[in-house]
Design a protein around this motif. Structure first.
Motif, short mmCIF file in Angstrom:
data_model
loop_
_atom_site.label_atom_id
_atom_site.label_comp_id
_atom_site.label_asym_id
_atom_site.label_seq_id
_atom_site.Cartn_x
_atom_site.Cartn_y
_atom_site.Cartn_z
N THR A 16 -4.79 -5.44 -3.59
CA THR A 16 -3.58 -4.93 -2.92
C THR A 16 -2.49 -5.98 -2.90
O THR A 16 -1.37 -5.73 -3.37
CB THR A 16 -3.92 -4.54 -1.46
OG1 THR A 16 -5.19 -3.92 -1.48
CG2 THR A 16 -2.89 -3.64 -0.91
N ALA A 17 -2.83 -7.16 -2.38
CA ALA A 17 -1.80 -8.19 -2.25
C ALA A 17 -1.30 -8.60 -3.64
O ALA A 17 -0.10 -8.80 -3.84
CB ALA A 17 -2.36 -9.38 -1.50
N LEU A 20 1.06 -6.09 -4.93
CA LEU A 20 2.35 -6.18 -4.23
C LEU A 20 3.22 -7.26 -4.85
O LEU A 20 4.41 -7.07 -5.07
CB LEU A 20 2.13 -6.46 -2.74
CG LEU A 20 1.70 -5.25 -1.92
CD1 LEU A 20 1.37 -5.68 -0.50
CD2 LEU A 20 2.81 -4.22 -1.90
N LEU A 306 2.27 -15.10 0.85
CA LEU A 306 0.99 -14.58 0.38
C LEU A 306 0.08 -15.71 -0.13
O LEU A 306 -1.12 -15.71 0.15
CB LEU A 306 1.21 -13.54 -0.71
CG LEU A 306 1.50 -12.13 -0.17
CD1 LEU A 306 1.68 -11.16 -1.31
CD2 LEU A 306 0.39 -11.65 0.76
N ILE B 327 8.97 -4.36 0.06
CA ILE B 327 7.71 -4.73 -0.58
C ILE B 327 7.28 -6.10 -0.10
O ILE B 327 6.11 -6.36 0.19
CB ILE B 327 7.88 -4.71 -2.11
CG1 ILE B 327 8.11 -3.27 -2.55
CG2 ILE B 327 6.67 -5.30 -2.80
CD1 ILE B 327 8.42 -3.12 -4.00
N GLY B 331 3.79 -7.11 1.90
CA GLY B 331 2.91 -8.22 1.55
C GLY B 331 2.69 -9.16 2.72
O GLY B 331 1.55 -9.56 3.02
N LEU B 332 3.76 -9.50 3.39
CA LEU B 332 3.65 -10.45 4.50
C LEU B 332 2.87 -9.86 5.67
O LEU B 332 2.06 -10.53 6.31
CB LEU B 332 5.04 -10.91 4.95
CG LEU B 332 5.81 -11.74 3.91
CD1 LEU B 332 7.17 -12.14 4.45
CD2 LEU B 332 5.02 -12.98 3.50
N LEU B 334 0.59 -7.61 5.43
CA LEU B 334 -0.80 -7.57 4.99
C LEU B 334 -1.46 -8.93 5.25
O LEU B 334 -2.54 -9.02 5.84
CB LEU B 334 -0.83 -7.22 3.50
CG LEU B 334 -2.19 -6.91 2.92
CD1 LEU B 334 -2.69 -5.59 3.48
CD2 LEU B 334 -2.13 -6.83 1.39
N ALA B 335 -0.76 -9.98 4.83
CA ALA B 335 -1.28 -11.33 5.04
C ALA B 335 -1.49 -11.59 6.51
O ALA B 335 -2.50 -12.13 6.95
CB ALA B 335 -0.32 -12.35 4.44
N ARG B 426 -5.32 -1.14 6.00
CA ARG B 426 -6.28 -2.14 5.55
C ARG B 426 -6.92 -2.85 6.73
O ARG B 426 -8.12 -3.12 6.74
CB ARG B 426 -5.60 -3.17 4.63
CG ARG B 426 -5.28 -2.65 3.25
CD ARG B 426 -6.55 -2.37 2.46
NE ARG B 426 -7.39 -3.54 2.36
CZ ARG B 426 -7.30 -4.45 1.38
NH1 ARG B 426 -6.45 -4.26 0.42
NH2 ARG B 426 -8.07 -5.50 1.38
#
Lengths: 409, 439
Positions: A16-17, A20, A306, B327, B331-332, B334-335, B426
């Motif tokens: 996923t990451a 992205l 990330l 986007i 991402g951030l 998610l992290a 997630r």
């Protein structure tokens, strides 16, 4: 170091990451490539050569208040008064100037019965001093002769053009109308019965409004016609660049003597005219540049975020590898290669997207096709950006001591 | 529950200040850029007469010669003087006015309330009386001239509020005299502030320029042969002695508007135009096959591509930039959420449902959205200020209205929630057991 294990770990654990990052880089790459291309377009337009000696020219535009008794006589007096100003090398009057807001145009025919015009061009009406004053260079043929000039009478308008029998055209127009031929001596028609003969060809002279849908920017025709100041034209003064401001002031004063029933509409140097004309293009260029910068910063920060997360997530794993003998360099390279893989995938995707966006822009806004030069530019920029962004996190990863492996989190 | 989540969100956001700031700034810039350009686009593509635009039409005829006739060609953008005057005299619509632009010298009275002002050139519109009621032009004093003055070529004028302020220091000047181009006119009306955007009634020159300063009867302007301005297209040779602006001249330079309140009547007006065109063709005046149009105001604006293509391009650019920012935020987030996997695992083990984890994560993204929206609003205001500093005609129009203000905040929050969906999903997939095991 082999790429395979890095690729495997990316595909397995960071789908996923990883995707992205790829999508973000692809989008950024596509936008930056198109923006850089557009900036190039605008820069090119801003540098358009008008064909006249811009640095030495100024113009004054007048309008009469009420009916003017003898416009031609008054114009001759004005020209004499302007010539007398110290520092003025020469003076002319014309119906229009490059970068000006008004423009006279006509279709041109090679044969009077031809229904589709052969070209469209701007019409510059100038007196005997026009060519030399604005600094046009003849590349073939000759200038107009004294007997060829006639006075323009607004009440007769266009009709009078039929009495003109000689013209000078620009090289671009000559190549369009008479490809591979010297245009001098050739005949053309303003859609009427009477022919006009081309006596000279000049290097170039921009149409007042530049490129347009029906004619390229340098399709111009010069006619030997003296216009009075009352038809919205301009007096054009040639001076040394350092004298322009002073001369403009003197000229305005000389032309607006008290009691004269007229008004000065515009007075400016050609550099000012040019700056105003291209203002929108300059503003757009800057805007694109700023957006590109902001995009790159945002993308870089995203990669930093990330990558830092991955380093943190893999702290133990890195410790183990270090304990098993991996060098700091190997650890750092792992992250750098990982980034290289992601950026490369993003760039490949981005290139395709860049062309797709360009195709859409071409169709919608009549822009030209993306030049391939934008592609390596975009690729190198993003590779560099990716590597720079990952440098910090990779270093931090390399600094993780092997002892971490023995500790529990 | 929401309050608890909010507290948790704030706590979590405070714990990683840099990451949070990064996300807030990214959303703010994306929103700021998009809303600035969208506001400009919104203003420029707006309806200049929302109440009436559907009843206003712009008749087009094709009076040109056979010469160079490509089938399917659009008729010219303007009418010849003869056609415009004929259609006006026929008076088949509810209201109709012919018009053209011009320039005239104003010679202010040195004794006037505005003090001594040097003669200057003003923009003029030569038109007929229906112009004012047809376009809902607001008057602050006086009235339009009436039809008899159109017929007689009366020396009467309507002036703009701005010109009235300049010449008469804002006093009611109706009834006063004004010297224009060596002729004395009587002011019959003073407009209130009127800024149609675009200046829809004449699209042959700049689209977003201010409305004219002076309005005079068209008939008077022809009597006095006053200076006209704007585009003119002459499509045929004129007989000797005829000028471009003479009644029969083969030149199109007049705009003509009609107001027709019912669509049925619009259809019959179109039929009337077709008839007229056919008559002219049979009389030998028109040469091409009948080619008439009757676009409504908004269609006419669209056909003329009134919104500058640069503005559209800027909007697309800003939206693309916003997409990248989003986007990036995904991402951030998610992290950020996955970094807290151990904590989430513990919560899950202690009985928190997936749903609870999911909503908690979404609340956290929503908080980022609100912060990003507020900052984005400030950036939008800054962006619009920057647009207003540009020397473009529409500069002053770049103002944020309430709808766009709300849209800005909503866009920020909705987009941040959307950005939070995937990371939150997630996060709620994190299995409780796994996390406990590794600890």
């Amino acid at each position: 170091m082999t790429i395979a294990p890095i690729l495997r770990s990316l595909l397995a654990r960071h789908k996923t990451a990883g995707s992205l990052v790829i999508v973000e880089i692809a989008l950024t790459c596509a936008i930056v490539a198109n923006a850089v291309f557009l900036i190039g377009e605008r820069l090119q337009r801003i540098q358009t050569d008008s064909g006249v000696a811009e640095r030495e020219l100024s113009r004054v535009q007048l309008a009469g208040v009420g009916n003017q008794d003898d416009p031609h006589g008054q114009t001759r007096e004005d020209l004499a008064a302007l010539r007398a100003i110290p520092g003025v090398d020469s003076v002319t009057i014309t119906n229009q100037v490059p970068f000006g807001s008004s423009s006279w145009n006509s279709s041109l025919h090679l044969d009077p019965d031809q229904s589709e015009p052969a070209a469209h061009a701007a019409l510059y009406l100038g007196d005997a001093d026009f060519l030399d004053t604005v600094g046009l260079r003849l590349v073939a043929g000759r200038d107009f002769r004294d007997g060829e000039f006639l006075d323009y009478h607004p009440e007769e308008g266009w009709q009078q053009m039929l009495e003109v029998d000689t013209v000078i055209i620009t090289r671009a127009l000559a190549e369009r109308l008479f490809p591979g031929d010297s245009a001098v001596g050739e005949v053309l028609y303003f859609g009427e019965e009477t022919p006009v003969r081309v006596v000279g060809v000049i290097e170039g002279l921009m149409r007042p409004t530049g490129d347009s849908a029906d004619a390229p920017g340098h399709h111009s025709v010069l006619l030997p016609v003296r216009t009075p100041y009352t038809i919205g034209g301009s007096y054009v003064l040639r001076t040394a660049p350092s004298d322009r401001e002073r001369v403009l002031g003197d000229a305005t004063e000389a032309l607006s003597r008290p009691g004269a029933s007229r008004v000065v509409l515009e007075q400016e140097t050609f550099e000012e005219l040019r700056a105003e004309f291209f203002h929108a293009d300059r503003a757009m260029g800057w805007l694109l540049l700023i957006v590109c910068g902001a995009l790159l910063i945002v993308t870089a920060l995203g990669i930093v975020g990330l990558a830092s997360f991955w380093v943190q997530q893999r702290t133990r794993q890195i410790g183990v590898r270090r304990a098993l003998g991996a060098t700091r360099g190997q650890i750092a390279r792992h992250f750098q290669v990982e980034n290289l893989i992601l950026t490369s995938a993003g760039i490949v995707l981005g290139m395709g997207l860049a062309y797709a966006i360009n195709a859409w822009l071409m169709q919608r806004y009549e822009l030209p096709r993306l030049s391939w030069i934008a592609l390596p530019f975009g690729a190198v920029t993003l590779w560099a950006l990716g590597q720079l962004s990952v440098l910090g996190p990779a270093r931090r990863a390399a600094a993780i001591p092997p002892a971490v492996a023995t500790r529990s989190v | 529950m929401l309050r608890y989540y909010l507290e948790l969100a704030l706590l979590s956001l405070r714990r990683s200040k840099v990451l949070t700031a990064l996300m807030v700034v990214a959303i703010a810039f994306g929103v700021g850029a998009s809303m600035t350009t969208l506001t400009v686009l919104h203003v420029l593509s707006g309806d200049p007469l929302p109440e009436k635009s559907s009843t206003l039409y712009y008749p087009q005829l094709d009076p040109r010669t056979e010469d160079g006739f490509p089938p399917g060609d659009d008729p010219p953008d303007q009418l010849t003087r003869l056609d415009a005057e004929t259609l006006l005299a026929e008076g088949r619509a509810d209201r109709q006015a012919l018009m053209t632009g011009g320039q005239a010298a104003v010679l202010p009275d040195p004794e006037g309330p505005g003090g001594a002002i040097e003669p200057f050139y003003a923009s003029v519109r030569y038109t007929s009386t229906d112009f004012f009621p047809m376009f809902d032009v607001p008057f602050s004093a006086g009235r339009p001239w009436d039809a008899s003055e159109d017929e007689a070529g009366g020396r009467v004028a309507v002036i703009s509020k701005e010109l009235n302020d300049k010449l008469f220091a804002g006093e009611d000047s109706a009834g006063r005299a004004l010297r224009i181009d060596d002729t004395e006119f009587r002011i019959v009306g003073v407009l209130d502030r009127w800024r149609p955007a675009p200046r829809f009634y004449d699209l042959t020159t700049s689209h977003f320029t201010e409305a004219e300063e002076i309005y005079l009867p068209y008939s008077t302007s022809r009597d006095l042969e006053m200076t006209r301005a704007g585009s003119m297209d002459c499509f045929d040779t004129r007989p000797p002695g005829q000028t471009e602006t003479d009644l029969g001249a083969p030149c199109t330079w007049i705009q003509f508007w009609v107001e027709i309140s019912s669509p049925d009547d619009a259809a019959s007006y179109l039929a009337f135009l077709e008839n007229y065109s056919e008559e002219q063709r049979q009389a030998g005046r028109f040469e091409r096959p009948v080619n008439v149009r009757l676009p409504a105001l908004m269609d006419w604006l669209e056909e003329n591509e009134v919104v500058p293509s640069d503005v559209q391009l800027q909007t697309w650019l800003a939206l693309a930039f916003f997409a990248v920012c989003l986007i990036n935020t995904i991402g951030l987030l998610l992290a950020k959420f996955l970094r807290r996997a151990p904590e989430i695992g513990v919560r899950r083990a202690l009985g928190a449902s997936r749903r609870a984890v999911f909503s908690q994560c979404l609340v956290e993204s929503g908080v980022i959205g609100i912060a990003g929206g507020c900052l984005g609003l400030a950036l939008t205001l800054l962006g619009l200020w920057a647009v207003r500093q540009q020397p473009v005609e529409y500069a002053e129009l770049a103002q944020l209205d309430l709808a766009m203000l709300i849209a800005t905040l909503v866009a920020a929050i909705v987009s941040s929630l959307l950005a939070g969906l995937l990371p939150a999903w997630r996060a709620c997939q994190i299995a409780p057991a796994m996390q406990l095991k590794s600890h």
